[in-house]
Design a protein around this motif. Structure first.
Motif, PDB file in Angstrom:
ATOM      1  N   GLU A  59       0.830  -1.213   0.000  1.00 37.86           N
ATOM      2  CA  GLU A  59       0.000   0.000   0.000  1.00 37.86           C
ATOM      3  C   GLU A  59       0.864   1.263   0.000  1.00 37.86           C
ATOM      4  N   THR A  60       1.890   1.277   0.847  1.00 37.60           N
ATOM      5  CA  THR A  60       2.755   2.451   0.932  1.00 37.60           C
ATOM      6  C   THR A  60       3.478   2.698  -0.389  1.00 37.60           C
ATOM      7  N   LEU A  61       3.996   1.652  -1.006  1.00 41.38           N
ATOM      8  CA  LEU A  61       4.727   1.803  -2.264  1.00 41.38           C
ATOM      9  C   LEU A  61       3.801   2.192  -3.412  1.00 41.38           C
ATOM     10  N   GLU A  62       2.578   1.713  -3.397  1.00 41.61           N
ATOM     11  CA  GLU A  62       1.620   2.124  -4.419  1.00 41.61           C
ATOM     12  C   GLU A  62       1.326   3.618  -4.324  1.00 41.61           C
ATOM     13  N   ARG A  63       1.162   4.117  -3.103  1.00 39.87           N
ATOM     14  CA  ARG A  63       0.911   5.548  -2.927  1.00 39.87           C
ATOM     15  C   ARG A  63       2.137   6.361  -3.308  1.00 39.87           C
ATOM     16  N   LEU A  64       3.300   5.837  -3.002  1.00 41.80           N
ATOM     17  CA  LEU A  64       4.533   6.537  -3.355  1.00 41.80           C
ATOM     18  C   LEU A  64       4.714   6.590  -4.870  1.00 41.80           C
ATOM     19  N   ALA A  65       4.438   5.494  -5.540  1.00 41.56           N
ATOM     20  CA  ALA A  65       4.522   5.485  -7.001  1.00 41.56           C
ATOM     21  C   ALA A  65       3.529   6.458  -7.614  1.00 41.56           C
ATOM     22  N   GLN A  66       2.351   6.556  -7.031  1.00 41.24           N
ATOM     23  CA  GLN A  66       1.353   7.506  -7.524  1.00 41.24           C
ATOM     24  C   GLN A  66       1.853   8.942  -7.376  1.00 41.24           C
ATOM     25  N   ALA A  67       2.509   9.247  -6.248  1.00 39.47           N
ATOM     26  CA  ALA A  67       3.057  10.590  -6.043  1.00 39.47           C
ATOM     27  C   ALA A  67       4.160  10.901  -7.041  1.00 39.47           C
ATOM     28  N   VAL A  68       4.966   9.899  -7.377  1.00 40.65           N
ATOM     29  CA  VAL A  68       5.999  10.091  -8.402  1.00 40.65           C
ATOM     30  C   VAL A  68       5.359  10.407  -9.748  1.00 40.65           C
ATOM     31  N   ARG A  69       4.309   9.657 -10.102  1.00 39.73           N
ATOM     32  CA  ARG A  69       3.621   9.931 -11.370  1.00 39.73           C
ATOM     33  C   ARG A  69       2.967  11.308 -11.369  1.00 39.73           C
ATOM     34  N   GLN A  70       2.398  11.686 -10.257  1.00 40.05           N
ATOM     35  CA  GLN A  70       1.704  12.971 -10.155  1.00 40.05           C
ATOM     36  C   GLN A  70       2.647  14.145 -10.344  1.00 40.05           C
ATOM     37  N   THR A  71       3.845  14.043  -9.803  1.00 43.60           N
ATOM     38  CA  THR A  71       4.799  15.151  -9.848  1.00 43.60           C
ATOM     39  C   THR A  71       5.783  15.050 -11.003  1.00 43.60           C
ATOM     40  N   GLY A  72       5.973  13.838 -11.525  1.00 41.04           N
ATOM     41  CA  GLY A  72       7.022  13.635 -12.520  1.00 41.04           C
ATOM     42  C   GLY A  72       8.410  13.680 -11.925  1.00 41.04           C
ATOM     43  N   ALA A  73       8.526  13.466 -10.608  1.00 39.93           N
ATOM     44  CA  ALA A  73       9.817  13.546  -9.916  1.00 39.93           C
ATOM     45  C   ALA A  73      10.818  12.549 -10.493  1.00 39.93           C
ATOM     46  N   ARG A  74      12.087  12.974 -10.530  1.00 41.53           N
ATOM     47  CA  ARG A  74      13.176  12.114 -10.975  1.00 41.53           C
ATOM     48  C   ARG A  74      14.047  11.655  -9.815  1.00 41.53           C
ATOM     49  N   ARG A  75      13.810  12.243  -8.635  1.00 48.16           N
ATOM     50  CA  ARG A  75      14.599  11.883  -7.465  1.00 48.16           C
ATOM     51  C   ARG A  75      13.640  11.639  -6.299  1.00 48.16           C
ATOM     52  N   VAL A  76      14.059  10.801  -5.371  1.00 49.86           N
ATOM     53  CA  VAL A  76      13.320  10.578  -4.127  1.00 49.86           C
ATOM     54  C   VAL A  76      14.290  10.655  -2.965  1.00 49.86           C
ATOM     55  N   PHE A  77      13.938  11.445  -1.975  1.00 47.93           N
ATOM     56  CA  PHE A  77      14.660  11.483  -0.708  1.00 47.93           C
ATOM     57  C   PHE A  77      13.719  10.929   0.361  1.00 47.93           C
ATOM     58  N   ALA A  78      14.061   9.801   0.950  1.00 46.39           N
ATOM     59  CA  ALA A  78      13.255   9.181   1.995  1.00 46.39           C
ATOM     60  C   ALA A  78      13.948   9.444   3.333  1.00 46.39           C
ATOM     61  N   LEU A  79      13.271  10.184   4.213  1.00 42.36           N
ATOM     62  CA  LEU A  79      13.931  10.772   5.370  1.00 42.36           C
ATOM     63  C   LEU A  79      13.882   9.912   6.631  1.00 42.36           C
ATOM     64  N   GLY A  80      14.303   8.669   6.512  1.00 44.32           N
ATOM     65  CA  GLY A  80      14.522   7.866   7.706  1.00 44.32           C
ATOM     66  C   GLY A  80      13.327   7.055   8.160  1.00 44.32           C
ATOM     67  N   ASP A  81      13.618   6.016   8.957  1.00 42.55           N
ATOM     68  CA  ASP A  81      12.632   5.009   9.341  1.00 42.55           C
ATOM     69  C   ASP A  81      11.899   4.544   8.091  1.00 42.55           C
ATOM     70  N   ASN A  82      12.685   4.265   7.076  1.00 46.51           N
ATOM     71  CA  ASN A  82      12.159   3.817   5.799  1.00 46.51           C
ATOM     72  C   ASN A  82      11.586   2.409   5.939  1.00 46.51           C
ATOM     73  N   PHE A  83      12.302   1.552   6.673  1.00 46.82           N
ATOM     74  CA  PHE A  83      11.812   0.243   7.084  1.00 46.82           C
ATOM     75  C   PHE A  83      11.642   0.259   8.597  1.00 46.82           C
ATOM     76  N   HIS A  84      10.765  -0.626   9.084  1.00 47.73           N
ATOM     77  CA  HIS A  84      10.531  -0.644  10.525  1.00 47.73           C
ATOM     78  C   HIS A  84      11.731  -1.191  11.286  1.00 47.73           C
ATOM     79  N   ASP A  85      12.614  -1.898  10.581  1.00 44.32           N
ATOM     80  CA  ASP A  85      13.888  -2.320  11.161  1.00 44.32           C
ATOM     81  C   ASP A  85      14.852  -2.542  10.012  1.00 44.32           C
ATOM     82  N   SER A  86      16.125  -2.629  10.317  1.00 42.03           N
ATOM     83  CA  SER A  86      17.147  -2.700   9.271  1.00 42.03           C
ATOM     84  C   SER A  86      17.055  -3.960   8.430  1.00 42.03           C
ATOM     85  N   ALA A  87      16.431  -5.027   8.961  1.00 41.30           N
ATOM     86  CA  ALA A  87      16.291  -6.271   8.207  1.00 41.30           C
ATOM     87  C   ALA A  87      15.028  -6.292   7.351  1.00 41.30           C
TER      88      ALA A  87
END
Length: 230
Positions: A59-87
């Motif tokens: 669900e999160t990645l689908e919404r993120l992909a939609q935001a990329v399509r909406q903006t036409g962004a070529r870069r993504v900066f994900a500001l931490g706690d990207n995964f709930h743990d490092s594994a």
């Protein structure tokens, strides 16, 4: 999409869907910024016997992909706690793993590590850094108190509660001072902290004023949270 000025830069807040937050788009850098995806949170809790529907990453990645399509962004900066743990990357189910792989291959993708994923490394694709400065603006997971440099961060999952037409409404929001922004949590399985919590207000000091920002119907709504005493 609602444009506004931040530290002499044009920024754009994307409206979310329902109670889901949007993202921040930085036109100068052609970059989409999100915070606190907490991917694979459900699978993390499943290991301790707390069974949650295992579709949060998808669900999160689908919404993120939609935001990329909406903006036409070529870069993504994900500001931490990207995964709930490092594994977390190791537990992605094949569909979500394929989605993430396609995104990180197509875009200039930078993971900023957070307190949940300090050892994320390269398993998720893209580039992994502790923090980064772009055009004079620091990108990090948690706001550093008592600094005056421009800064974009996450960590606190700010939410605003307001009463409108007799109804109590709770919305994820961005919290802003003159030089710093704290972005809302973008992940599907993330809670929130009151935007006027002392921990958030303290993290943004020194400041003259602190507001909650919510894009709504193509306009930016500002809710005052704190003002410096005269």
């Amino acid at each position: 999409m609602v444009p506004f000025s931040f530290c002499a830069q044009e920024m754009v807040l994307l409206e979310g869907s329902g109670s889901r937050p949007g993202a921040l788009y930085w036109p100068r850098e052609d970059a989409l910024l999100v915070a606190d995806l907490h991917l694979e949170k459900a699978s993390f809790y499943a290991r301790t016997g707390q069974m949650l529907p295992p579709y949060d990453s998808r669900e999160t990645l689908e919404r993120l992909a939609q935001a990329v399509r909406q903006t036409g962004a070529r870069r993504v900066f994900a500001l931490g706690d990207n995964f709930h743990d490092s594994a977390g990357p190791e537990r992605l189910e094949p569909h979500a793993a394929g989605m993430l792989d396609a995104l990180t291959r197509a875009l200039d993708w930078v993971w900023i590590t957070g307190n949940h994923d300090p050892e994320l490394g390269t398993a998720a694709g893209g580039t992994c850094l502790a923090e980064l400065t772009v055009a004079g603006i620091a990108l990090r997971h948690e706001a550093h108190p008592n600094v005056t440099e421009p800064e974009l961060s996450g960590h606190f999952h700010p939410r605003l509660e307001v009463t409108a037409r007799g109804r109590r409404i709770r919305r994820a929001c961005t919290v802003a001072s003159e030089t710093r922004l704290i972005l809302p949590a973008f992940g599907a399985l993330t809670g929130g902290m009151a935007a006027d919590d002392p921990a958030i207000l303290g993290a943004l000091q020194p400041a003259q004023a602190i507001d909650a920002l919510i894009p709504a119907q193509k306009r930016l709504v500002r809710y005052p949270l704190w003002r410096k005493a005269a």
